[in-house]
Design an enzyme around this catalytic site. Structure first.
Site, PDB file in Angstrom:
ATOM      1  N   ASP A   1       0.055  12.579   1.952  1.00 37.16           N
ATOM      2  CA  ASP A   1      -0.991  12.215   1.074  1.00 37.16           C
ATOM      3  C   ASP A   1      -1.956  11.254   1.743  1.00 37.16           C
ATOM      4  OD1 ASP A   1      -2.021  11.034  -1.284  1.00 37.16           O
ATOM      5  OD2 ASP A   1      -0.442  10.058  -1.809  1.00 37.16           O
TER       6      ASP A   1
ATOM      7  N   GLY B   1      -3.509   3.652  -1.412  1.00 40.64           N
ATOM      8  CA  GLY B   1      -3.276   4.867  -0.525  1.00 40.64           C
ATOM      9  C   GLY B   1      -3.209   4.558   1.062  1.00 40.64           C
TER      10      GLY B   1
HETATM   11 ZN    ZN Z   1      -1.089  11.509  -6.183  1.00 42.80          ZN
END
Ligand code: ZN
Length: 431
Positions: A309, A328
């Site tokens: 990710d 993130g």
């Molecule tokens: Zn996601």
């Protein structure tokens, strides 16, 4: 000039064996593995590369990468993302479609593939959106994207909130045997949250994202997958209960797989002490018990794949306060080394499991051929130095973004070589 390359004295990792085989690898001028044997005698036309004490493993494959191009080339580009991937030991990646504009048409898929062919030494595959503009209102051009080579569909970053629309997407995808990757959360439950909801978030005064937001969404998607018979893949599962739902529906015959990120294995909400936004991601870091359960799930095979990710953000954005900074962290360059330092080296995970979950399964899920270090196969391998060390410095990293909790830290292990066909994409073996 030597036309063949002999990787001598390395130990070969494979999906089948937990022990490493000491074998030499001879790669011919065309980039094929000509021989895989112990003690190959060097010949005049061979360049000999000393791989003593190194581990050779098949090139890794990351099925969950945000490349940010088009739209946010200040954060990452296809070119910089490919460099970061190689640096981390990946020889193939899947780009998520939440770019600006999003990859929601055949034309956009073609656009990204064209750029990738021009600018990336490794294959870059594309996921397409489930809904037009990721807006969750109408289905995207799924047939068209499939025809142009999109390997999965997902609205990653957001769920498809409308269950009717999601069910239609599943029916459509089944038609093409296209895997549907699911970012699971209930927006109404997550809204405004920035970390796992619980004692820690109350302590820090940060609005929380409850575990049930993810779990309710996983349950819905699994139920619809069971109904339609479509292959679905639960992205970045972060809670023990979410994983248990996957187990139950696997047992019931749903065509479901799931992935875990290195950060959900290696960190927990407890690590968020000084409001470090490098520990802010979605789904958020959960409890230490969740992280432990996920590791057990990875070992047992309940969790099918590892995926980073990789989510690059600029320093400016990540310097906002915890509640407002974007979700993130980057992962391509740190994944293998951090897993080695924290789990492989201490004997918690074997190399066979890394090959299975970070090379074989992700390739299989997106319809790509398996890569192995075998006679006759195209060379596609990573040389890893267990004795080495990697310092994740700003200068050393290839990604345009540095938003990783490993920034300025030194960890055990180093990716020192990446070979794809006749090309040595990275070579620090003798350095
Ligand atoms: Zn996601």
């Amino acid at each position: 000039m030597s036309s063949r390359v002999l990787f001598k004295g390395g130990r070969i990792a494979s999906a089948e064996q937990s022990s490493l085989a000491e074998l030499d690898v001879l790669v011919n001028a065309e980039g094929r593995i000509e021989a895989l044997q112990s003690a190959i005698t060097p010949a005049d036309d061979m360049e000999v590369i000393d791989c003593q004490d190194k581990v050779l493993l098949p090139g890794l494959f990351d099925m969950h990468v945000h490349l940010r191009e088009p739209g946010r080339e200040d954060e990452e580009t296809i070119e910089s993302g490919a460099r970061a991937a190689i640096q981390g030991g990946f020889t193939g990646i899947v780009a998520m479609p939440n770019t600006t504009p999003p990859i929601d048409s055949g034309g956009m898929v073609r656009f990204v593939h064209t750029l990738a062919r021009e600018q990336s030494p490794i294959p870059i595959f594309t996921a397409g959106c489930i809904t037009q503009g990721r807006a969750g209102k109408q289905l995207a051009e799924i047939a068209d994207m499939h025809q142009q080579g999109a390997v999965m569909i997902t609205d990653d970053g957001d769920p498809v909130a409308d269950p009717y629309l999601f069910r239609r997407a599943l029916e459509y995808a089944r038609h093409f045997d296209l895997v549907v990757a699911c970012h699971c959360e209930v927006p109404e439950l997550s809204r405004g949250g920035a970390m796992n909801e619980g004692a820690r978030s109350y302590q820090l005064g940060i609005p929380g994202i409850p575990a049930c937001s993810e779990e309710i969404s996983i349950a819905r998607d699994l139920r619809l997958a069971l109904d339609t018979g479509t292959r679905i893949h639960i992205q970045h599962v972060s809670t023990a209960r979410g994983m248990e739902l996957v187990r139950r529906f696997k047992e019931d015959g749903a065509q479901v797989t799931c992935e875990v990120t290195p950060h959900h294995l290696l960190f927990s909400e407890e690590d968020i002490r000084d409001y470090d936004t490098h520990l802010k991601m979605n789904p958020p870091l959960r409890t230490p018990q969740d992280a432990e359960a996920l590791l057990e799930g990875l070992k047992s095979g309940l969790i099918d794949a590892l995926a980073t990710d990789h989510a690059p953000h600029t320093e400016f954005e990540k310097n906002l306060d915890f509640a407002h900074a974007p979700f993130g962290i980057t992962g391509l360059e740190t994944a293998l080394v951090s897993l080695y330092d924290r789990l492989i080296k201490p004997g918690q995970l074997g190399w066979d499991l890394i090959v299975q979950r970070f090379a074989d399964t992700p390739r299989r899920l997106v319809g790509q051929e398996r890569v192995s270090i075998a006679e006759g196969a195209q060379a596609n391998l990573v040389v890893f130095d267990p004795e080495g060390q990697t310092h994740f410095s700003r200068e050393g990293m290839q990604s345009k973004s540095m938003n990783t909790p490993w920034l300025d830290q030194a960890l055990s292990g180093a990716v020192v070589g990446v070979v794809l066909g006749p090309n040595r994409l990275m070579d620090r073996i003798t350095a």
